[in-house]
Every structure is written in structure tokens, then in C-alpha cells.
Design a protein around this motif. Structure first.
Motif, PDB file in Angstrom:
ATOM      1  N   ASN A  17     -40.221  47.567  17.872  1.00 41.64           N
ATOM      2  CA  ASN A  17     -38.818  47.400  17.518  1.00 41.64           C
ATOM      3  C   ASN A  17     -38.400  48.671  16.800  1.00 41.64           C
ATOM      4  O   ASN A  17     -38.454  48.758  15.564  1.00 41.64           O
ATOM      5  CB  ASN A  17     -38.617  46.182  16.621  1.00 41.64           C
ATOM      6  N   ARG A  67     -35.466  48.571  14.209  1.00 45.29           N
ATOM      7  CA  ARG A  67     -35.839  48.075  12.877  1.00 45.29           C
ATOM      8  C   ARG A  67     -36.654  49.120  12.129  1.00 45.29           C
ATOM      9  O   ARG A  67     -36.466  49.302  10.924  1.00 45.29           O
ATOM     10  CB  ARG A  67     -36.631  46.771  12.996  1.00 45.29           C
ATOM     11  N   ARG A  83     -43.591  42.303  18.469  1.00 44.18           N
ATOM     12  CA  ARG A  83     -43.275  43.730  18.476  1.00 44.18           C
ATOM     13  C   ARG A  83     -43.630  44.356  17.126  1.00 44.18           C
ATOM     14  O   ARG A  83     -43.534  43.720  16.080  1.00 44.18           O
ATOM     15  CB  ARG A  83     -41.791  43.945  18.784  1.00 44.18           C
ATOM     16  N   TYR A  93     -43.137  46.875  13.950  1.00 45.73           N
ATOM     17  CA  TYR A  93     -42.029  47.531  13.249  1.00 45.73           C
ATOM     18  C   TYR A  93     -42.504  48.430  12.102  1.00 45.73           C
ATOM     19  O   TYR A  93     -41.685  49.060  11.431  1.00 45.73           O
ATOM     20  CB  TYR A  93     -40.998  46.512  12.767  1.00 45.73           C
TER      21      TYR A  93
END
Length: 207
Positions: free
Chosen positions: A71, A74, A160, A162
Motif C-alpha cells: 500500500n 499509505r 498488503r 505498509y
């Protein structure tokens, strides 16, 4: 009446089958990290251009194997911190693009050192209902093992990354202070310009 009953049975059967299929397709976060890490290591071993520090194939490898599981919005937003809310959509796009290139160039040197390394996953400390976890691993080869941990989030059935921890330092936290200092001095555009200058001036790392 009988027809309706059969329709309900068929619908329930299809729903159950779809649920089981989705569950089978969902990949546990530690399994995902192990799979992606293994694929990246094997790709580096097979590509002499990557081993020599050529940024273009490194970027291609990152795009194909790593970024689909990150991500990045983010990650960039966390690194920029409270200033992210002040950025325009265009500035956010530029920040993500430049931050991505900075990370690839900064850590391309690590990929050039891949030889006989293997990834060993550490025990998970999480609950089945958790939507954010830390996956811990070690990269082992010659010399001391390298700690490599991942902060991951779950969106639907997809996990995902981050944030990444290398040798005890979380990547996002490492950049947040310097980014805030640059934005405080010259604004968001100033940070974008600074990142772009670093990226243009960075020479590919040679192994």
C-alpha cells in the motif's frame, strides 16, 4: 414449491462453494512474505544486470514482484505525516513517485549482494481476526542474519505491506523526521524538488 426449494438449495451450495474458494485463495500474511521474498531472491540470482546494480531491471522487478503487495499510498502518507492532508492530488502523486524511486535506488545495493541467501520466517504473534499484523523474518546467508520485518494490513482478503523494518529501523519512521524538516523549510513542493534532485543525482549502485 418444490422448484423454489431446489433453487434455494442450489443457491446455498453455490454460496458455500464460493466462500470456500475465496478462503482457499486468501494467502496468510507470513505465507505471502515468504513467497514474495523467495521469488525476489531467485529473480536476483538469475539476473546479472540486477546483480551489477542496474536500476532499470531492479525497478522492473520491484514493480512486478513487490509493489502489487504494497500500500504505497499509505506508506508515503505516513512518511510525509500530517502534511499529507495539505497536499494536492498532483503533489501526492509526485510524492509517491519520487519516494518510490528513492527507496528503489537507496536499497538497490542490498539486492546486488544477494548470493545464497534464504528467508526464514519467525513465529507470528497475531489473532485470526487481526487486520493489522507484523510479520517477522530473517534473511540468512554468509555473515550475520538480517532482520527484516513487515507491517501489513488486511483489505478484504488481501494483505498488503505498509512499512518495513530493516535491522531494527522502520522505514517510514526513518524518513518522517527529515521529510517534516524539509516541508517546514520549503513546503511540500520543496520536498518534491529535493527528492527529485536526489533521484536524478543518484548513480546506480554497482556490485
Amino acid at each position: 414449491m418444490m422448484r423454489r426449494s431446489w433453487i434455494r438449495v442450489i443457491a446455498a451450495t453455490l454460496t458455500a462453494a464460493a466462500t470456500q474458494w475465496a478462503a482457499a485463495e486468501a494467502v496468510a500474511p507470513e505465507a505471502l512474505i515468504k513467497k514474495v521474498s523467495g521469488e525476489v531472491i531467485e529473480a536476483v540470482k538469475a539476473d546479472k544486470a540486477i546483480q551489477s546494480g542496474d536500476v532499470k531491471p531492479i525497478m522492473a522487478l520491484v514493480d512486478a514482484k513487490i509493489l502489487p503487495h504494497v500500500n504505497f499510498q499509505r506508506m508515503t502518507a505516513s512518511a510525509v505525516g500530517r502534511y499529507w492532508r495539505q497536499a494536492t492530488p498532483e503533489q501526492k502523486t509526485r510524492l509517491q513517485d519520487e519516494f518510490k524511486l528513492l527507496l528503489v535506488r537507496t536499497y538497490s545495493g542490498a539486492l546486488t549482494q544477494v548470493k545464497d541467501q534464504v528467508v526464514e520466517m519467525k513465529p507470528m504473534r497475531s489473532k485470526p481476526e487481526d487486520t493489522e499484523v507484523i510479520v517477522r523474518s530473517e534473511v540468512k546467508g554468509k555473515g550475520e542474519p538480517i532482520q527484516l520485518d513487515y507491517r501489513m494490513e488486511k483489505a478484504g482478503e488481501t494483505w498488503r505491506i505498509y512499512d518495513v523494518n530493516v535491522l531494527g529501523v522502520w522505514l517510514v519512521e526513518n524518513y518522517r523526521a527529515s521529510f517534516a524538516q524539509e516541508i517546514g523549510a520549503s513546503g511540500i513542493d520543496g520536498l518534491i524538488t529535493k527528492l527529485a534532485e536526489k533521484n536524478k543525482g543518484a548513480a546506480p549502485t554497482k556490485g
